[in-house]
Design a protein around this motif. Structure first.
Motif, PDB file in Angstrom:
ATOM      1  N   ASN A 107       2.646   1.512  -3.581  1.00  0.00           N
ATOM      2  CA  ASN A 107       1.688   1.711  -4.534  1.00  0.00           C
ATOM      3  C   ASN A 107       1.003   3.201  -4.323  1.00  0.00           C
ATOM      4  O   ASN A 107       0.892   4.028  -5.424  1.00  0.00           O
ATOM      5  N   SER A 108       0.708   3.480  -3.094  1.00  0.00           N
ATOM      6  CA  SER A 108       0.235   4.766  -2.930  1.00  0.00           C
ATOM      7  C   SER A 108       1.142   6.151  -3.114  1.00  0.00           C
ATOM      8  O   SER A 108       0.801   7.065  -3.745  1.00  0.00           O
ATOM      9  N   GLU A 109       2.303   6.000  -2.314  1.00  0.00           N
ATOM     10  CA  GLU A 109       2.901   7.133  -2.173  1.00  0.00           C
ATOM     11  C   GLU A 109       3.942   7.398  -3.097  1.00  0.00           C
ATOM     12  O   GLU A 109       4.410   8.452  -3.791  1.00  0.00           O
TER      13      GLU A 109
ATOM     14  N   ASN B 110       3.920   9.270 -10.111  1.00  0.00           N
ATOM     15  CA  ASN B 110       2.953  10.084 -11.096  1.00  0.00           C
ATOM     16  C   ASN B 110       3.386  11.097 -11.409  1.00  0.00           C
ATOM     17  O   ASN B 110       3.435  11.694 -12.529  1.00  0.00           O
TER      18      ASN B 110
ATOM     19  N   GLN C   1       3.124  15.784  -3.540  1.00  0.00           N
ATOM     20  CA  GLN C   1       1.712  15.928  -3.623  1.00  0.00           C
ATOM     21  C   GLN C   1       1.302  17.439  -4.016  1.00  0.00           C
ATOM     22  O   GLN C   1       0.253  17.533  -4.838  1.00  0.00           O
TER      23      GLN C   1
ATOM     24  N   ASN D   9       1.622  17.410  -7.938  1.00  0.00           N
ATOM     25  CA  ASN D   9       0.336  16.878  -8.512  1.00  0.00           C
ATOM     26  C   ASN D   9      -0.751  17.999  -8.481  1.00  0.00           C
ATOM     27  O   ASN D   9      -1.435  17.885  -9.477  1.00  0.00           O
TER      28      ASN D   9
ATOM     29  N   GLU E 156       1.043  -1.175   0.117  1.00  0.00           N
ATOM     30  CA  GLU E 156       0.040  -0.045   0.069  1.00  0.00           C
ATOM     31  C   GLU E 156       0.678   1.180   0.130  1.00  0.00           C
ATOM     32  O   GLU E 156       0.596   2.280  -0.377  1.00  0.00           O
TER      33      GLU E 156
ATOM     34  N   VAL F 157       4.754   5.363  -6.069  1.00  0.00           N
ATOM     35  CA  VAL F 157       3.889   5.093  -7.632  1.00  0.00           C
ATOM     36  C   VAL F 157       2.838   6.437  -7.617  1.00  0.00           C
ATOM     37  O   VAL F 157       2.801   7.018  -8.540  1.00  0.00           O
ATOM     38  N   GLY F 158       1.871   6.192  -6.599  1.00  0.00           N
ATOM     39  CA  GLY F 158       0.812   7.126  -7.011  1.00  0.00           C
ATOM     40  C   GLY F 158       1.009   8.553  -6.819  1.00  0.00           C
ATOM     41  O   GLY F 158       0.427   9.448  -7.648  1.00  0.00           O
ATOM     42  N   THR F 159       1.900   8.833  -5.804  1.00  0.00           N
ATOM     43  CA  THR F 159       2.029  10.352  -5.472  1.00  0.00           C
ATOM     44  C   THR F 159       3.474  10.820  -6.340  1.00  0.00           C
ATOM     45  O   THR F 159       3.643  11.637  -7.258  1.00  0.00           O
TER      46      THR F 159
ATOM     47  N   LYS G 206       3.982  -0.578  -9.464  1.00  0.00           N
ATOM     48  CA  LYS G 206       3.026  -1.070  -8.640  1.00  0.00           C
ATOM     49  C   LYS G 206       3.489  -2.478  -8.245  1.00  0.00           C
ATOM     50  O   LYS G 206       3.730  -3.410  -9.176  1.00  0.00           O
TER      51      LYS G 206
END
Length: 686
Positions: free
Chosen positions: A387-389, A396, A453, A456, A384, A391-393, A539
């Motif tokens: 993938n969230s911080e 990305n 953050q 983004n 988690e 990869v996702g933040t 991920k």
């Protein structure tokens, strides 16, 4: 040493507690070494001259006992693991400037020199003491050669430490009901002459030292119980062959206790680094004998050694004292302590064999909790966070920004940095520096995550893909800002993600390594040209996590079937207390008025080592509650925390302060009970 904010004009050394050379490394062991590496890299980013050193702890009974069980010499046994550690640390991007071991010539000479100095200054004396003895084998039983009961808390203990109970260091002869691990028979006590270090004479110095000491709260508060109480002198010799010989007459058959020579390896390792690079590059004597900034990064189970024994030795021998001690919490596995005997561990090599990048674990360790608190590792939580911080933040923002810049401008657009983004990067730089000066690698690392953050949000708010035709100048300025943010992220995240940040640095077309530049480079102009970017992070799929969980469960089951013994010495958690036999009625339970509260004010109670006065909003009213959590929590961080209290407990007076309720917390570390959701203060718990 100064107490000025970093960077200072003095050389700094960051050390990590020495791993015992007696077993494989699991990811729980890595927390202090990753933490020390991030901290030392962070200091260098600020412009602080820094050496990062450690070494393997080769001596002591843990090594001797395990070597005896294998039928090899202690030196052969310890060197095997020392060489393995030397090879493993770089695989996790842990870059020591010097990694030695306690059995080498440098440490042996320095140890004997310091002990002779302590003797000359009158801090060492000889005394007859009772030591455990195996009558069948007719030999002494130092430290781990004997087990028994702790005289302070009654729990099962080893000869030199109550590892399953109160955690106290135990002197020879203190353990009750001694049993020999060699024969399994009861041991007896015999009188033997040993050397003692007069700690009691340095009690006044230690009381002043602990007030000066910086670092994590647990390292500064936990030792006060001993320093302000009756401080016992310290037996510094042992009846065994493996170790550094005591350097004086009349003790030819004694070696120095492992906790004498182990911390001196910090000095020896720094000296070896200085001799390799030259004193004009780094002078070990300036650091250790004059004005250096000494920072120790350790596990919380060895706080007493680093805040009482070690500074007393340094002071008595005329060396510089530590500026700070950072004591980490443990890494637990899905809520339970690591245990090698039950297969409850994720090994360092196993993690790498699964194909995971080392920087992912470094990030998880750095940001999973405050450094002094435990991290609860599970593959799902690891997945988690990645993938969230990452990869996702972070990933990305970087990929979408740099890909857009390359496709539309072949690199950095011809524009200028906006005031908004400049100020936001300056804020992140300040957060990074503040985190290091607060000894918080979490704050220093999340300064970069929060900047991503913002990035983004910034690119989404300005939508440059809509501006390229309608307002090309504005589009260029927005993308310039995003490239600058990307460069700042490479610089700020470099200590925690050294390999990934260097990859990003190269993708930005920058020369050299991101580790060669200081924090100010975050605002240097980016390169005009760079190639198409690649994604830094991928991920972790659910299928991989399922397989990892299945593999771990099988390992635990296999180990449990083979050996259903008690948790072994490598467990980071004590045994849980048995369930109470006496039951209460449902009506008795309903009589408890448990309420959700929110802490509005927290302040230490003057004169008390443990107590904190809290003002807790429970909806209907605000209650004053006294709680014994001062040594285990940062008092300033308690404000705003949701807690559970017993609201209908009789009032009590603690240390002269009325307490109107009880705060609920779990375990020896006072893990505060709270709510998963946003229950309002005053909500009843049923």
């Amino acid at each position: 040493m100064s107490h000025d904010s970093f960077p200072t004009d003095n050389p700094a050394v960051v050390t990590c507690g020495l791993p015992y050379a007696n077993g494989d490394l699991h990811i729980g062991h890595l927390r202090t070494y990753v933490g020390g590496d991030i901290y030392s890299r962070g200091l260098r980013k600020l412009g602080q001259q820094t050496a990062f050193v450690s070494g393997s702890d080769m001596h002591g009974t843990p090594v001797a006992v395990n070597a005896w069980k294998e039928g090899v010499t202690p030196e052969e046994f310890a060197l095997r693991f020392h060489e393995k550690y030397e090879a493993t640390f770089p695989k996790f991007n842990i870059a020591f400037d010097n990694y030695g071991h306690t059995h080498d010539e440098t440490n042996t000479e320095l140890t004997q020199e310091i002990v002779r100095k302590l003797d000359e200054e009158g801090y060492i004396y000889e005394k007859e003491i009772m030591v455990a003895w195996d009558p069948e084998e007719d030999q002494p039983l130092p430290d781990r050669y004997v087990t028994g009961r702790c005289p302070y808390c009654g729990e099962t203990a080893r000869g030199d430490e109550c590892d399953e109970g109160c955690g106290r260091h135990l002197e020879p002869g203190e353990i009750e009901n001694p049993t020999s691990i060699i024969t399994g028979n009861p041991a007896e006590y015999r009188s033997r002459p040993h050397k003692f270090f007069n700690l009691n004479e340095l009690q006044g110095y230690l009381q002043e030292f602990i007030d000066r000491l910086e670092g994590t709260d647990n390292a500064r508060n936990q030792p006060r119980e001993w320093i302000e109480g009756e401080l016992q002198d310290w037996c510094i010799t042992r009846d065994m062959d493996w170790g550094i010989d005591y350097p004086g007459e009349g003790a030819e058959d004694l070696v120095l206790y492992v906790w004498v020579d182990a911390p001196i390896e910090y000095i020896a390792s720094t000296k070896q680094y200085s001799e390799r690079v030259g004193a004009d590059v780094y002078d070990w004597e300036e650091t250790w004998k004059e004005s250096g900034e000494i920072v120790h990064v350790i596990g919380r189970d060895i706080i007493q050694h680093h805040t009482i024994f070690w500074p007393a030795m340094l002071h008595g021998a005329g060396y510089n004292e530590p500026r700070a001690v950072m004591a980490s919490g443990f890494v637990n596995l899905d809520g339970k302590g690591f245990s090698t005997s039950r297969g409850r561990a994720v090994w360092a090599d196993e993690y790498l064999d699964e194909g995971f990048h080392p920087d992912l674990l470094r990030f998880y360790i750095a940001t999973g909790s405050r450094f002094q608190q435990d991290i609860n590792f599970s593959w799902e939580r690891f997945q988690e966070r990645v993938n969230s911080e990452l990869v996702g933040t972070v990933g990305n923002f970087l990929y979408r920004s740099l890909l857009f810049a390359h496709r539309n401008y072949e690199g950095t657009p011809d524009a200028e940095l906006s005031d908004e983004v400049r100020e936001r990067i300056q804020q992140a730089i300040s957060e990074f520096g503040d985190g290091l000066n607060d000894y918080s690698i979490r704050q220093a690392t999340t300064a970069g995550v929060r900047l991503a953050q913002f990035g983004n949000e910034y690119i989404q708010r300005n939508e440059p893909w809509k501006l390229t035709d309608d307002d090309p100048e504005k589009a260029a300025q927005v993308i310039y800002d995003c490239v600058q943010l990307s460069k700042a992220l490479a610089v700020i995240l470099a200590p925690a993600l050294p390999e990934k940040a260097d990859n990003l640095w190269s993708q930005l077309g920058e020369d050299g390594s991101v580790h060669d530049v200081g924090i100010e480079a975050a605002l240097d102009e980016p390169q005009p040209d760079f190639d198409a970017p690649s994604e830094l992070f991928e991920k972790i799929p659910d299928e991989q996590v399922e397989k990892l969980n299945e593999k771990l469960e099988q390992a635990i089951a296999a180990a449990a079937a083979e050996d259903d013994a008690d948790e072994d010495d490598d467990s980071d958690m004590p045994e849980l207390e048995p369930l109470a036999d006496d039951r209460i009625s449902f009506d008795d339970f309903l009589a408890l008025d448990l309420r959700v509260g929110e802490i509005d004010l927290a302040e230490p109670i003057e004169g008390s080592d443990k107590l904190v006065r809290l003002e807790v909003d429970i909806g209907i009213e605000t209650r004053q509650i006294v709680a014994g959590i001062k040594q285990l929590h940062d008092v300033d961080d308690l404000v705003g925390e949701k807690v559970i209290i017993v609201a209908n407990l009789e009032k009590a007076e603690l240390f002269g302060v009325e307490s109107n309720g009880m705060l609920l917390a779990a375990g020896d570390q006072a893990d505060l009970l709270t709510t998963l959701g946003d229950a309002e203060p005053g909500t009843k718990v049923a």
